[in-house]
Design a protein around this motif. Structure first.
Motif: not given
Length: 204
Positions: A73-74, A90-91, A93-98
């Motif tokens: 996230l940073i 960024c978000l 990609d993070a949500l796709e990982t989750a």
């Protein structure tokens, strides 16, 4: 050197197993014996590295969780020019990982903070420190974006950062028990609309 590496490996194993069990079962429902049994580790080996279960959780927050939040996230925001575009990527990609993580129970940082706030000041402080680092980086990115002409100068960087953080934690919680793909799509569509509206809106 070999003994030092072995100690570091054992330390890391304890932290990762503690994180896994605290996250999936809950801190209060995970005993020290649960951790030792899962690792086939003696109490002596545990106490060589940590004074208590609380000390382990603090270590997990200061090291494992901080690195996880920083990398997801940073770090992806560092050196970026257009703040809104960078945050969306960024978000997303993070949500796709989750979404593709079968063992995901919602946002790790958010879940842990809910467990400890008002109950353990020492652990809560470490978790809040991670929030603060993310918040400071978001605000700095937004402020730079205003200076560089990507965003209108009247926008409230602190308010936008608060919205981004709280909405991200909220959708992560929903994704834990809902249709992750649909929720991710809906969230990203609305986040994009929110950002574009601010860029297009006149002062006042």
């Amino acid at each position: 050197m070999e003994k030092s590496l072995k100690r570091m490996a054992t330390l890391h194993r304890i932290q990762m197993k503690g994180l896994e069990l605290f996250y999936s079962k809950g801190y209060d429902h995970t005993s020290l014996d649960d951790i030792l049994k899962a690792l086939d580790l003696s109490k002596g080996a545990f106490y060589y590295h940590f004074q208590s279960k609380e000390d382990l959780m603090i270590s997990i927050a200061e090291n494992v969780l901080f690195r996880k939040v920083y990398s997801m996230l940073i770090e992806p925001l560092e050196g970026q020019s257009d703040p809104f575009l960078a945050i969306e990527r960024c978000l997303g990609d993070a949500l796709e990982t989750a979404e593709n993580n079968e063992l995901d129970f919602g946002c790790v940082l958010g879940n842990f903070r809910n467990q400890f706030v008002g109950r353990n000041a020492a652990i809560t402080k470490r978790l809040d420190d991670i929030y603060k680092v993310w918040e400071v980086n978001l605000v700095s990115l937004l402020q730079k974006g205003k200076s560089d002409g990507y965003l209108p100068r009247h926008l409230d960087s602190e308010g936008i950062a608060t919205f981004v953080m709280s909405s991200y934690f909220g959708v992560r919680s929903l994704m834990a028990s809902g249709n992750g793909r649909m929720l991710r799509y809906q969230y990203m569509q609305q986040l994009h609309a929110y950002f574009r509206a601010m860029v297009a809106s006149p002062v006042g």
